[in-house]
Design an enzyme around this catalytic site. Structure first.
Site, PDB file in Angstrom:
ATOM      1  N   ARG A 101       0.876  -1.184   0.000  1.00 54.53           N
ATOM      2  CA  ARG A 101       0.000   0.000   0.000  1.00 54.53           C
ATOM      3  C   ARG A 101       0.903   1.221   0.000  1.00 54.53           C
ATOM      4  O   ARG A 101       1.714   1.406   0.899  1.00 54.53           O
ATOM      5  CB  ARG A 101      -0.905  -0.001   1.237  1.00 54.53           C
ATOM      6  CG  ARG A 101      -1.595   1.347   1.462  1.00 54.53           C
ATOM      7  CD  ARG A 101      -2.689   1.314   2.492  1.00 54.53           C
ATOM      8  NE  ARG A 101      -3.870   0.640   1.968  1.00 54.53           N
ATOM      9  CZ  ARG A 101      -5.104   0.796   2.454  1.00 54.53           C
ATOM     10  NH1 ARG A 101      -5.318   1.620   3.469  1.00 54.53           N
ATOM     11  NH2 ARG A 101      -6.120   0.148   1.934  1.00 54.53           N
ATOM     12  N   HIS A 128      -7.463   0.816  -6.396  1.00 55.23           N
ATOM     13  CA  HIS A 128      -7.675   0.016  -5.181  1.00 55.23           C
ATOM     14  C   HIS A 128      -8.343  -1.297  -5.626  1.00 55.23           C
ATOM     15  O   HIS A 128      -9.512  -1.540  -5.341  1.00 55.23           O
ATOM     16  CB  HIS A 128      -8.549   0.792  -4.198  1.00 55.23           C
ATOM     17  CG  HIS A 128      -8.527   0.259  -2.797  1.00 55.23           C
ATOM     18  ND1 HIS A 128      -7.765  -0.841  -2.408  1.00 55.23           N
ATOM     19  CD2 HIS A 128      -9.182   0.666  -1.668  1.00 55.23           C
ATOM     20  CE1 HIS A 128      -7.951  -1.073  -1.118  1.00 55.23           C
ATOM     21  NE2 HIS A 128      -8.798  -0.175  -0.643  1.00 55.23           N
ATOM     22  N   GLN A 131     -10.339  -3.733  -3.191  1.00 55.64           N
ATOM     23  CA  GLN A 131     -11.625  -3.222  -2.726  1.00 55.64           C
ATOM     24  C   GLN A 131     -12.714  -3.454  -3.761  1.00 55.64           C
ATOM     25  O   GLN A 131     -13.840  -3.834  -3.430  1.00 55.64           O
ATOM     26  CB  GLN A 131     -11.504  -1.724  -2.422  1.00 55.64           C
ATOM     27  CG  GLN A 131     -12.785  -1.105  -1.903  1.00 55.64           C
ATOM     28  CD  GLN A 131     -13.147  -1.581  -0.512  1.00 55.64           C
ATOM     29  OE1 GLN A 131     -12.358  -1.443   0.414  1.00 55.64           O
ATOM     30  NE2 GLN A 131     -14.342  -2.141  -0.333  1.00 55.64           N
ATOM     31  N   ASP A 218     -17.182   7.382  -1.290  1.00 63.00           N
ATOM     32  CA  ASP A 218     -15.864   7.243  -0.672  1.00 63.00           C
ATOM     33  C   ASP A 218     -15.540   8.608  -0.071  1.00 63.00           C
ATOM     34  O   ASP A 218     -16.220   9.606  -0.349  1.00 63.00           O
ATOM     35  CB  ASP A 218     -14.844   6.837  -1.767  1.00 63.00           C
ATOM     36  CG  ASP A 218     -13.427   6.629  -1.245  1.00 63.00           C
ATOM     37  OD1 ASP A 218     -13.255   6.428  -0.021  1.00 63.00           O
ATOM     38  OD2 ASP A 218     -12.488   6.657  -2.066  1.00 63.00           O
ATOM     39  N   CYS A 257     -16.515   2.061   0.939  1.00 60.82           N
ATOM     40  CA  CYS A 257     -15.351   1.196   1.189  1.00 60.82           C
ATOM     41  C   CYS A 257     -14.823   1.364   2.603  1.00 60.82           C
ATOM     42  O   CYS A 257     -14.092   0.496   3.079  1.00 60.82           O
ATOM     43  CB  CYS A 257     -14.264   1.464   0.154  1.00 60.82           C
ATOM     44  SG  CYS A 257     -13.586   3.135   0.206  1.00 60.82           S
ATOM     45  N   ARG A 285     -13.697  -8.149   1.934  1.00 56.64           N
ATOM     46  CA  ARG A 285     -12.276  -7.965   1.619  1.00 56.64           C
ATOM     47  C   ARG A 285     -11.517  -9.260   1.867  1.00 56.64           C
ATOM     48  O   ARG A 285     -10.662  -9.657   1.078  1.00 56.64           O
ATOM     49  CB  ARG A 285     -11.685  -6.836   2.482  1.00 56.64           C
ATOM     50  CG  ARG A 285     -12.281  -5.454   2.254  1.00 56.64           C
ATOM     51  CD  ARG A 285     -11.995  -4.937   0.866  1.00 56.64           C
ATOM     52  NE  ARG A 285     -10.570  -4.941   0.597  1.00 56.64           N
ATOM     53  CZ  ARG A 285      -9.715  -3.983   1.019  1.00 56.64           C
ATOM     54  NH1 ARG A 285     -10.171  -2.922   1.655  1.00 56.64           N
ATOM     55  NH2 ARG A 285      -8.417  -4.060   0.735  1.00 56.64           N
TER      56      ARG A 285
HETATM   57  N1   CP Z   1     -11.266   0.206   2.556  1.00 49.91           N
HETATM   58  C1   CP Z   1      -9.999   0.101   2.958  1.00 49.91           C
HETATM   59  O1   CP Z   1      -9.059  -0.150   2.178  1.00 49.91           O
HETATM   60  O2   CP Z   1      -9.836   0.253   4.298  1.00 49.91           O
HETATM   61  P1   CP Z   1      -8.462   0.427   5.070  1.00 49.91           P
HETATM   62  O3   CP Z   1      -7.863   1.745   4.639  1.00 49.91           O
HETATM   63  O4   CP Z   1      -8.842   0.409   6.525  1.00 49.91           O
HETATM   64  O5   CP Z   1      -7.545  -0.712   4.721  1.00 49.91           O
HETATM   65  N1  NVA Z   2      -9.903   6.878  -1.610  1.00 53.23           N
HETATM   66  C1  NVA Z   2      -9.574   6.473  -0.265  1.00 53.23           C
HETATM   67  C2  NVA Z   2      -9.820   5.011  -0.081  1.00 53.23           C
HETATM   68  C3  NVA Z   2      -9.569   4.517   1.321  1.00 53.23           C
HETATM   69  C4  NVA Z   2      -9.773   3.051   1.463  1.00 53.23           C
HETATM   70  C5  NVA Z   2      -8.140   6.824   0.051  1.00 53.23           C
HETATM   71  O1  NVA Z   2      -7.275   6.615  -0.804  1.00 53.23           O
HETATM   72  O2  NVA Z   2      -7.874   7.315   1.152  1.00 53.23           O
END
Ligand code: CP
Ligand code: NVA
Length: 298
Positions: A101, A128, A131, A218, A257, A285
């Site tokens: 990530r 993502h 997700q 989101d 999400c 997930r």
């Molecule tokens: N939706 C999602 O990716 O959540 P986190 O940021 O908690 O991993």
């Molecule tokens: N768009 C958001 C998704 C979080 C799971 C971010 O990148 O923070």
């Protein structure tokens, strides 16, 4: 499939296969028919916060017979400037796969090339993918199919979630409307690359919600954009609330999400009304990512 770097790199067949495998793995949880990661050790490198992704991968790798280590970028030399390609070349000689990530999509691509081990994108600024697989599974469970459904993504139309949804729509063919302020819509260059007639952009959230079956939102400010008050101020009309949802089809579902900022992109009332779906989506997930891991391992 050797890696999961994006939805862009998938296709309809792989998306359908992953969702079907997730359904099977969910049903057989606790009584697995195989342990495809037996004897393997996986690493996770995260340079952004996470609750769902981190926990679901830690549990998922273990449930598939493997072991896993979490590496915060602050605790490894990456955080002190060691290049991703060197980090990849070291980990590639020690672990069997890596879940990343981070900010730049290119870092995930570079890791997959220099590490020469299976690499999974656990969120970048660009996509993502994990997700979206969980979201598709949730749609399938709640509505039976995404075929002939109208899906609306409301809020920041040019973030990792909206872009991954746009690629999924291109491959699976459902109607997708991105409702976002003009400055927060994906640029023409991206839309031309996708080239999907079934994806439309609008700055009218009410029109977007008419006849919608799935309303998806989101955060307005993604990780790394905290404090951008000017951007946040653009989204007032894009809150998912009872008035907006009154335009959607009967039986619509709401996806988020998570994490959610109540009374910003979604009201407390709507989040709680749709909590059953939204937390099923979070649970999914785990099942979707086990499907990814199992496919990569085979
Ligand atoms: N939706 C999602 O990716 O959540 P986190 O940021 O908690 O991993
Ligand atoms: N768009 C958001 C998704 C979080 C799971 C971010 O990148 O923070």
């Amino acid at each position: 499939m050797n890696h999961l770097l994006s939805i862009e790199e998938l296709n309809a067949e792989l998306l359908n296969e992953l969702v079907s495998s997730a359904v099977k793995l969910k049903a057989e949880r606790g009584n697995p028919s195989s342990l495809p990661l037996a004897g393997q050790t996986w690493a996770m490198i995260f340079t952004k916060s996470s609750t769902r992704t981190r926990v679901s991968f830690e549990v998922g790798v273990r449930e598939l017979g493997g072991s896993i280590m979490f590496l915060s970028s602050n605790d490894i030399q990456l955080g002190r400037g060691e290049p991703i390609k060197d980090t990849a070349r070291v980990l590639g000689r020690m672990v069997h796969g890596c879940i990343i990530r981070t900010f730049a999509q290119q870092d995930v691509v570079d890791f997959s090339e220099f590490g020469n081990i299976p690499t999974i994108n656990a969120l970048t600024d660009e996509e993502h993918p994990c997700q979206i697989l969980a979201d598709l599974l949730t749609v399938k469970e709640k509505l039976g199919t995404w075929d002939d459904k109208k899906i609306v993504f409301i809020g920041d139309g040019d973030n990792n979630m909206s872009r991954s949804w746009i690629w999924a729509a291109k491959y699976l063919g459902f109607e997708l409307v991105i409702a976002a302020p003009k400055n927060c819509q994906p640029p023409a260059e991206f839309m031309n690359k996708v080239n999907a007639d079934n994806v439309t952009l609008t700055d009218d959230p009410v029109a977007a919600c008419k006849n919608a079956d799935i309303i998806n939102t989101d955060v307005w400010l993604s990780m790394g954009q905290e404090g951008q008050a000017e951007k946040e101020a653009l989204f007032g009309a894009y809150q998912v609330n009872s008035e907006l949802l009154s335009h959607a089809n009967d039986g619509h579902i709401v996806l988020h999400c998570l994490p959610a900022y109540r009374d910003k992109e979604i009201t407390e009332e709507i989040l709680e009304l749709h909590a059953n779906t939204i937390f099923q989506q979070a649970e999914n997930r785990l099942h979707a990512q086990k499907a990814v891991l199992a496919m990569i391992a085979n």
